[in-house]
Design an enzyme around this catalytic site. Structure first.
Site, PDB file in Angstrom:
ATOM      1  N   SER A 230       9.450  17.150  -3.906  1.00  0.00           N
ATOM      2  CA  SER A 230       8.646  16.287  -2.837  1.00  0.00           C
ATOM      3  C   SER A 230       8.198  14.993  -2.896  1.00  0.00           C
ATOM      4  O   SER A 230       9.369  14.242  -2.831  1.00  0.00           O
ATOM      5  CB  SER A 230       7.216  17.171  -3.370  1.00  0.00           C
ATOM      6  OG  SER A 230       6.392  16.656  -1.947  1.00  0.00           O
ATOM      7  N   GLU A 356       9.367  24.037   4.782  1.00  0.00           N
ATOM      8  CA  GLU A 356       9.001  22.612   4.219  1.00  0.00           C
ATOM      9  C   GLU A 356       7.909  22.114   5.746  1.00  0.00           C
ATOM     10  O   GLU A 356       6.727  22.138   4.861  1.00  0.00           O
ATOM     11  CB  GLU A 356       9.994  21.515   4.603  1.00  0.00           C
ATOM     12  CG  GLU A 356      11.185  21.532   3.629  1.00  0.00           C
ATOM     13  CD  GLU A 356      10.822  20.804   2.153  1.00  0.00           C
ATOM     14  OE1 GLU A 356       9.892  21.188   1.534  1.00  0.00           O
ATOM     15  OE2 GLU A 356      11.971  21.329   1.542  1.00  0.00           O
ATOM     16  N   HIS A 466       6.949  24.715   1.332  1.00  0.00           N
ATOM     17  CA  HIS A 466       7.052  23.658   0.593  1.00  0.00           C
ATOM     18  C   HIS A 466       6.483  23.626  -0.439  1.00  0.00           C
ATOM     19  O   HIS A 466       5.552  24.331  -0.847  1.00  0.00           O
ATOM     20  CB  HIS A 466       6.795  22.481   0.836  1.00  0.00           C
ATOM     21  CG  HIS A 466       6.648  21.193   1.021  1.00  0.00           C
ATOM     22  ND1 HIS A 466       7.311  20.188   0.463  1.00  0.00           N
ATOM     23  CD2 HIS A 466       5.973  20.842  -0.569  1.00  0.00           C
ATOM     24  CE1 HIS A 466       7.119  19.008  -0.572  1.00  0.00           C
ATOM     25  NE2 HIS A 466       6.452  19.205  -0.634  1.00  0.00           N
TER      26      HIS A 466
END
Length: 544
Positions: A230, A356, A466
Site C-alpha cells: 500500500s 482494491e 485491499h
C-alpha cells in the site's frame, strides 16, 4: 494497508499463524555497533533487535526537519522492545449499517488506532540465530503501509519471514522501520524550506543505516531488497524513480504489493491543508508559520491533523497527506519520471488485489446518480479534466453491477446503487492502472514479475480487498516463499511452487493467487484492457 492495522489479529482470525518458537534458553544475542554493545532477544531460531534508533528524535526544533543521522553509538543499550510508533492521524470512520458480520469483523480489526510518539525513528532487525558477521546474508527491508497517515512496523512479525527463509534454505535478514506519518506537510512554505517528503527521507535514512550497520548482524549491504504494501509499496516505487533512477547502492531489487508509481502533483497543491493546520494551531499570525508549527504543543498539532481528511474519509484515496513533487526527492510526477526512463535498473515484482477499491468506497455510499459521481470525480480526483473526459470514463466504468468490484460476483455485493462502480473506478485509478503502466514501460528493460491476489473473494461486500494479500506473506504462506527466494536469488521461482514467468508486453503473465483446491495459476493481465488504458491516459494528463 493504507491505514493502521493489527495484522496479527487479522491473521489469527483467518489463518494459522506461522510464528517463531517461544523464547528459548539461549543467552540474549548481542551485536556491536560502533562503541556500543546492543542486546537483543533470542526467539527460537531467530534473533531480534527491536527499536534501534536510526536518526535523532525529530522533536523540538527537529520537528518538520530532514532526518538527522546518529553520528555513532557510544553507549550500550538493550533493543528488546519495539520503539514507539510515529504519530498517527486518527482513523475517523463510521461503519455503515447493514454490513454482514464477517465484513464488520475485518473493518473493526483494521481500523484500530495506534498511540504514537514523535520520538519514533527506529529500526528492527530479525536475523537467523546462527548468523555471524561473516554470513553475508541477503536483506529485505519492509516499509509498512498506512496511507502516509498511520501504520507501524510493530504490527508485522518479521520472524515469520525469517523462519520461512530458513525453512527454504535461503536464510534472509528482515529489517523494518518506522517513518513519520506527519512527514508530508505540503505548501509553498515547505517547498521553500526544502523539507518536503520527510517521511520518504526518513525511509532513505533508514536505508543508509542498513548500509552502515547491517554487516554487523550478518547481512550483506550489497544484497538489499526493498518491499512494501500500500503506502509502503508506493514508497518503494518512489524510491525507484527518485534521484534519476540511481538507487545509490541502497537496494538491488524491489517487491511491491498494491502500489506502483502513482500520479502526484506539486507540493503546493497541499497548501489548503497546510493553511488549515496553521489556522487550527494558532500559527496564522506568525511571520514563520513553519517554525511556529515546530513549536506548538504536540497535542495541538495532532488535533489539527486529525481534523483533516484521512483515507477512509469521503475523498478516500485522493489523499490529503502523501508524497508530492518538491524539487528535491521528487522532481516530477512519478509517472512522468517512468515515461522519461528515470527508473532504477533492478528486477522488481509488483501486484495488486483484485478488489482494491471496495474498502475505500464505503464512505461514498451517498453517491447514487451519474451527476453526483461526475461531480465527485471532478472535485477530488481529476479537477482539471473536461466534462467530456469524465463522461467517457463513466462509459468505460458502467453502473452495471456485474462489471463492478468485487469482480466476478454478478449482481451480489451491490451495497449501494453506485458502490461496485465506484470501487472499480477507485481501484483502477490508484492501483491497477499505475501498475500496468509501470510494467508496460519497463517491459524488456529489466526483469519484471506481476501478481494478482483473488483470495478471500467470498468476503461479503469487500471481496479480495485491499490488504488481503498480506495474509499470504505474514501468514507464512506461498507469497512469502516467492518473496524470500526473490530476495536471495533475484528470481522468485524455486522447487515446490508454481513456476512464475516474467511479465512482458507480448506475454503479460500474472501469478494469480486463488482460494480453493488450485492455490495459484498463471493468467493474463488483460482484464478491463480498454477501461484501464483510458484510466492510464486520464491519470497521465490530469494529475491532482
Amino acid at each position: 494497508m493504507l491505514f493502521s492495522q493489527p495484522i496479527l489479529v487479522l491473521l489469527g482470525a483467518y489463518y494459522a499463524i506461522v510464528a517463531a518458537s517461544p523464547l528459548d534458553r539461549r543467552a540474549a544475542p548481542t551485536v556491536t555497533l560502533d562503541a556500543a554493545t546492543v542486546t537483543g532477544v533470542a526467539s527460537g531460531s531467530v534473533n531480534e533487535w527491536l527499536g534501534i534508533p536510526f536518526a535523532l528524535p525529530p522533536t523540538g526544533n527537529l520537528r518538520f526537519q530532514l532526518p538527522q543521522p546518529i553520528s555513532s553509538y557510544n553507549t550500550s543499550f538493550s533493543a528488546t522492545a519495539y520503539g514507539p510508533s510515529c504519530p498517527q492521524q486518527a482513523a475517523t470512520f463510521s461503519i455503515p449499517s447493514g454490513l454482514p458480520t464477517e465484513t464488520v469483523d475485518y473493518l473493526t480489526s483494521t481500523l484500530s488506532n495506534i498511540t504514537g510518539s514523535e520520538d519514533c525513528l527506529t529500526v528492527n532487525v530479525f536475523v537467523p540465530a546462527d548468523a555471524t558477521p561473516a554470513s553475508n546474508l541477503p536483506v529485505v527491508i519492509w516499509i509498512h503501509g498506512g496511507g502516509f497517515e498511520s501504520g507501524s512496523a510493530s504490527t508485522y512479525n518479521g520472524s515469520v519471514i525469517v523462519n520461512n527463509a530458513i525453512d527454504l534454505n535461503v536464510p534472509t535478514i528482515y529489517v523494518s522501520m518506522d517513518y513519520r506519518a506527519f512527514g508530508f506537510l505540503a505548501s509553498e512554505e515547505v517547498k521553500q524550506a526544502g523539507v518536503g517528503n520527510l517521511g520518504m527521507q526518513d525511509q532513505r535514512q533508514a536505508m543508509r543505516w542498513v548500509q552502515k550497520y547491517i554487516s554487523a548482524f550478518g547481512g550483506d549491504p550489497t544484497k538489499v531488497t526493498i518491499w512494501g504494501e500500500s503506502a509502503g509499496s508506493w514508497s518503494v516505487a518512489l524510491h525507484m524513480v527518485t534521484n534519476g533512477g540511481n538507487p545509490e547502492g541502497f537496494f538491488r531489487a524491489a517487491f511491491m504489493e498494491s502500489g506502483s508509481p502513482i500520479p502526484i502533483g506539486d507540493i503546493t497543491h497541499g497548501q489548503g491543508y497546510y493553511d488549515f493546520i496553521v489556522t487550527q494551531t494558532g500559527c496564522a499570525g506568525s511571520s514563520d508559520t513553519l517554525q511556529c508549527l515546530r513549536e506548538v504543543p504536540y497535542d495541538t498539532l495532532k488535533s489539527a491533523i486529525d481534523d483533516t481528511p484521512n483515507s477512509m474519509s469521503y475523498q478516500t484515496l485522493a489523499l490529503a497527506w502523501l508524497p508530492r513533487i518538491d524539487g528535491v526527492f521528487l522532481t516530477a510526477d512519478p509517472q512522468q519520471l517512468v515515461l522519461q526512463g528515470s527508473v532504477a535498473d533492478i528486477p522488481f515484482i509488483t501486484g495488486d488485489c483484485d478488489d482494491e477499491g471496495t474498502l475505500f468506497s464505503l464512505s461514498t455510499l451517498n453517491i447514487t446518480t451519474d451527476a453526483q459521481l461526475t461531480e465527485y470525480l471532478q472535485t477530488y480526483w481529476f479537477p482539471t479534466a473536461p466534462a467530456t473526459t469524465l463522461q467517457q470514463l463513466l462509459v468505460y466504468y458502467p453502473q452495471d453491477p456485474t462489471q463492478g468490484s468485487p469482480y466476478d460476483t454478478g449482481t451480489a455485493n451491490a451495497f449501494s446503487v453506485q458502490f461496485k462502480r465506484i470501487a472499480s473506478i477507485l481501484g483502477d485509478a490508484a492501483f491497477q492502472a499505475p501498475r500496468r503502466l509501470f510494467l508496460q514501460q519497463r517491459s524488456g528493460r529489466q526483469s519484471t514479475w506481476a501478481f494478482l491476489s483473488k483470495r478471500l473473494k467470498s468476503v461479503p461486500v469487500l471481496g479480495s480487498f485491499h490488504g488481503s494479500d498480506l495474509f499470504n506473506v505474514y501468514g507464512g504462506y506461498d507469497m512469502a516463499s516467492y518473496l524470500v527466494r526473490f530476495v536471495t536469488n533475484l528470481d522468485p521461482n524455486g522447487s515446490g511452487t508454481l513456476s512464475w514467468p516474467t511479465w512482458t508486453t507480448s506475454s503479460p503473465n500474472l501469478l494469480t493467487f486463488l482460494d480453493g483446491q488450485t492455490p495459484q495459476q498463471i493468467t493474463q493481465d488483460t482484464y478491463r484492457v480498454d477501461a484501464i488504458a483510458y484510466m492510464i491516459n486520464v491519470n497521465l494528463n490530469y494529475t491532482r
